[in-house]
Scaffold this motif. Structure first.
Motif, PDB file in Angstrom:
ATOM      1  N   THR A  65      -3.269   3.963   4.440  1.00  0.00           N
ATOM      2  CA  THR A  65      -2.528   3.072   4.307  1.00  0.00           C
ATOM      3  C   THR A  65      -2.101   2.905   2.769  1.00  0.00           C
ATOM      4  N   ASP A 122      -4.385  -8.479  -8.741  1.00  0.00           N
ATOM      5  CA  ASP A 122      -2.798  -8.856  -8.238  1.00  0.00           C
ATOM      6  C   ASP A 122      -3.678 -10.751  -8.956  1.00  0.00           C
ATOM      7  N   ARG A 162      -5.834 -15.167  -0.107  1.00  0.00           N
ATOM      8  CA  ARG A 162      -4.291 -15.565  -0.900  1.00  0.00           C
ATOM      9  C   ARG A 162      -4.065 -16.093  -0.173  1.00  0.00           C
ATOM     10  N   ARG A 166      -0.057 -16.323   8.372  1.00  0.00           N
ATOM     11  CA  ARG A 166       0.162 -15.106   7.039  1.00  0.00           C
ATOM     12  C   ARG A 166      -0.554 -15.247   6.107  1.00  0.00           C
ATOM     13  N   ASN A 181       0.519 -10.667   2.339  1.00  0.00           N
ATOM     14  CA  ASN A 181       1.414  -9.721   3.640  1.00  0.00           C
ATOM     15  C   ASN A 181       1.135  -9.264   4.880  1.00  0.00           C
ATOM     16  N   THR A 182      -0.184 -10.095   5.127  1.00  0.00           N
ATOM     17  CA  THR A 182      -0.214  -9.573   6.414  1.00  0.00           C
ATOM     18  C   THR A 182       0.177 -10.551   7.574  1.00  0.00           C
ATOM     19  N   ASP A 183       0.528 -10.353   8.334  1.00  0.00           N
ATOM     20  CA  ASP A 183       1.128 -11.166   9.365  1.00  0.00           C
ATOM     21  C   ASP A 183       0.816 -10.787  11.044  1.00  0.00           C
ATOM     22  N   SER A 232       3.444  -0.507  10.033  1.00  0.00           N
ATOM     23  CA  SER A 232       3.397   0.394   9.069  1.00  0.00           C
ATOM     24  C   SER A 232       3.766   1.489  10.124  1.00  0.00           C
ATOM     25  N   GLU A 246       2.302  -7.058  10.501  1.00  0.00           N
ATOM     26  CA  GLU A 246       2.670  -6.514   8.918  1.00  0.00           C
ATOM     27  C   GLU A 246       0.837  -6.535   8.843  1.00  0.00           C
ATOM     28  N   CYS A 247       1.083  -5.052   8.212  1.00  0.00           N
ATOM     29  CA  CYS A 247      -0.365  -4.520   7.929  1.00  0.00           C
ATOM     30  C   CYS A 247      -0.563  -5.145   6.147  1.00  0.00           C
ATOM     31  N   GLY A 248      -1.049  -6.156   5.323  1.00  0.00           N
ATOM     32  CA  GLY A 248      -1.302  -6.219   3.842  1.00  0.00           C
ATOM     33  C   GLY A 248      -3.073  -6.384   3.964  1.00  0.00           C
ATOM     34  N   GLY A 249      -3.742  -6.284   4.893  1.00  0.00           N
ATOM     35  CA  GLY A 249      -5.081  -5.805   4.338  1.00  0.00           C
ATOM     36  C   GLY A 249      -5.533  -6.864   5.176  1.00  0.00           C
TER      37      GLY A 249
END
Lengths: 283, 215
Positions: free
Chosen positions: B9, B32, B40, B59, B62-64, B97, B150-153
Motif C-alpha cells: 500500500t 512525520d 500518534r 482513531r 489515519n487508522t480508523d 484502501s 481506514e488503513c493508515g498503518g
C-alpha cells in the motif's frame, strides 16, 4: 460448514470419544511422560527426495510427528499481470484429516492458514528470491501425524525440500519448539505436553517455536502462545535457538546423503544425466 | 511485528527517500516529526453502535477501526463445558484502501484475526467462566467483529486497542436459570435493560508493533 458435493459427508453431529477420557496424571519425578529429560529432543529422521513428481521434497519424523513437504518450481507466476523483480514464494500447510486426535476438516481451516503464513515468513528470508523473477515457488506441507512440535517439523521439512529442489538459498531454516510449564522447560514437546491453553494456577504457561537460519544465526520465525514473563520468554527463545543449532548437523547430513545418492555412477554411465536431469545446489 | 501485505500500500520509495528516512531515524527523527518511540494521537469512543452489546471506535493517526461485540447464547465447547467463547472476525473493508476491494483485503484480515485468536487463547486474558450460563449446556458467545474503516498503518496495535475498548463497553444481560416442574432448566432474561454485567478487561493484552529501520 458448506457441504462438499464431491464427497460423501460424515454425520454432522459426531463427536470425538477423546472428551470422555479421564485426564492422565502427570509424572512428577523430573522425567517427562515418555521418559525424556527436559532438554532431550526426540530422535529425528530426515529424508530428502521422497516425492518423485515434485521438483524437491522432504520427509521428517520427530518422534511420532510425521511431516512431508513437496516443492514445485520455479514456475510461471499465477497472476501473470504482476511483474516483480523478486520471485514469489507460496506456502500451504495442511493437516491430514486423520493426523490429530480429533478428526480435522478437509478444507484448510484458519489454524492451518495461520501456520501457512508462519512457515512462509520463516522460509522467505532464506530463499534468494531475486534469482527467479516473475516466477514462483510453491511449497506444500502436509502433517501426516501430529504428536507435537508439528510447526517446527514443518519449517525444517520445508527448508530441506527447498534445498532438495535446487532453489538457491542463503541458508536452511531449522525449527524447534519448547514448552514452558511454570518453572520447567520442556524442549520438543509431544502432543500431551503441548500448550493446551489450560490454566493451572497463575504460573507461567506457554509454548515457543523458533525458526532459525543456523549459519547466519538469524531468527526468521518466532511464535509464542500463552503468557510468559519477560525474562522467561527471552530464556525460552534462547533454549529454542540452541535446539535449532542441534538440528543443523542432521539437516546437513540429510542433504549430503541425498546429493550423493543422486550423483550418477561414473564409468560406463558417463553422459547419462541423473533421473530428474537437474542439478542440486549444496552450500 | 508483521509485514504481511502492508508494504504494497505504500508504493515504491526512491533510494534518496529511503536514505533520508534511515538517516532521520538514526537521529531519532521520523518523517512525520515523531521520535522513534512516539505513538500518534489516539482517539477512543465507546458505545457508538446501538445494536451491539458493546462497541468502540478508535482513531490512531489515519487508522480508523470500528469494533462491535454481539453477545449471543450458544453451546460451549465440549472440552470446556464451563466456559464461554470468543469469536473474532476482521473485515478490511474496501473503504480502507482500494486494494481491499473484493477479496483483496482477505489475507490481511486473516492475519489480524489469527493474531487476535492467539493473544486471547491464554485463559489469563479474559475470564471465560463468567460467560457460562448452564455448564455443558448454554454459554455466552461473544462475537467480536472488527471493521477496518481506514488503513493508515499500525493496524495490529489499533485493532487490539479497539477490541479492548469494545470489550470494556460490553454489557451482558443477567440471566436467571430456573428449574421448572419437570426438572428442565429454563433461562430467563432480566426485564430491566440496566441489569447487566460487565467484563473484567484488566488483563486483555495490547499489541505493540516495532519496525526495524537501519541498524
Amino acid at each position: 460448514m458448506p457441504g462438499d458435493s464431491r464427497r460423501v459427508p460424515g454425520p454432522q453431529e459426531s463427536r470425538s470419544p477423546h472428551f470422555y477420557r479421564k485426564p492422565e496424571a502427570h509424572k512428577n519425578d523430573g522425567r517427562r511422560q515418555d521418559g525424556r529429560g527436559p532438554q532431550d529432543v526426540r530422535p529425528v529422521y530426515l529424508h530428502a527426495g521422497v516425492v518423485s513428481q515434485a521438483t524437491g521434497s522432504a520427509y521428517i519424523e520427530m518422534g511420532q510427528t510425521k511431516v512431508i513437504a513437496a516443492v514445485y518450481g520455479p514456475r510461471e507466476i499465477a497472476q501473470r499481470e504482476e511483474f516483480t523483480m523478486k520471485g514469489r514464494l507460496t506456502c500451504e500447510v495442511k493437516f491430514a484429516t486423520f493426523s490429530c486426535t480429533k478428526r480435522r476438516q478437509h478444507i484448510q481451516d484458519s489454524h492451518e492458514k495461520d501456520w501457512s503464513l508462519i512457515v512462509l515468513q520463516a522460509l522467505e528470508p532464506a530463499v534468494c528470491l531475486d534469482r527467479f523473477p516473475k516466477s514462483q515457488v510453491d511449497v506444500y506441507i502436509t502433517v501426516l501425524q501430529n504428536d507435537g512440535s508439528a510447526l517446527a517439523a514443518a519449517i525444517t521439512c520445508a527448508s530441506v525440500g527447498l534445498a532438495d529442489a535446487g532453489v538457491m538459498m542463503y541458508d536452511v531454516v531449522a525449527g524447534c519448539s519448547m514448552r514452558q510449564c511454570g518453572d520447567d522447560q520442556y524442549l520438543d514437546p509431544s502432543v500431551s505436553e503441548e500448550f493446551q491453553h489450560e490454566e493451572q494456577g497463575t504460573a507461567e504457561h506457554g509454548m515457543v517455536t523458533v525458526g532459525l537460519l543456523p549459519s547466519l544465526n538469524q531468527v526468521s520465525a518466532l511464535v509464542l502462545d500463552g503468557h510468559l514473563q519477560q525474562q522467561t520468554a527471552v530464556q525460552a527463545v534462547k533454549t529454542c535457538i540452541s535446539g535449532c543449532h542441534g538440528l543443523y548437523p542432521v539437516i546437513k547430513d540429510c542433504l549430503v546423503t541425498s546429493t550423493q545418492r543422486n550423483i550418477p555412477t561414473t564409468g560406463r554411465q558417463t553422459g547419462q544425466a541423473n533421473a530428474n536431469g537437474r542439478t542440486l545446489s549444496v552450500t | 511485528g508483521s509485514k504481511g501485505s502492508m508494504a504494497s500500500t505504500l508504493g515504491v520509495l526512491s533510494d534518496a527517500e529511503r536514505l533520508f528516512i534511515v538517516h532521520g531515524v538514526q537521529d531519532d527523527l521520523r518523517s512525520d516529526g515523531r521520535a522513534c518511540e512516539d505513538y500518534r494521537h489516539v482517539e477512543v469512543e465507546t458505545d457508538v453502535v446501538s445494536n451491539t452489546s458493546g462497541s468502540a471506535r478508535l482513531r490512531l493517526g489515519n487508522t480508523d477501526i470500528l469494533v462491535g461485540v454481539k453477545a449471543e447464547m450458544g453451546e460451549p465447547d465440549p472440552g470446556r463445558p464451563k466456559e464461554g467463547k470468543l469469536e473474532f472476525f476482521v473485515d478490511c473493508s474496501a473503504n480502507a484502501s482500494p486494494e481491499f476491494e473484493g477479496r483483496g483485503g482477505e489475507e490481511l484480515a486473516i492475519e489480524v484475526s489469527n493474531a487476535l485468536q492467539r493473544i486471547f487463547s491464554s485463559r489469563s486474558t479474559l475470564d471465560l467462566t463468567s460467560l457460562c450460563i448452564i455448564p455443558g449446556g448454554q454459554c455466552w458467545v461473544l462475537y467480536v467483529d472488527v471493521l477496518v474503516l481506514e488503513c493508515g498503518g499500525n493496524l495490529f496495535d489499533a485493532v487490539s486497542l479497539a477490541v479492548k475498548a469494545a470489550l470494556f463497553n460490553t454489557r451482558i444481560p443477567t440471566v436467571l436459570v430456573t428449574a421448572d416442574d419437570e426438572g428442565q432448566q429454563e433461562i430467563e432474561l432480566s426485564d430491566d435493560p440496566y441489569d447487566v454485567k460487565r467484563l473484567d478487561v484488566e488483563n486483555v493484552p495490547l499489541i505493540v508493533t516495532l519496525s526495524k529501520i537501519g541498524h
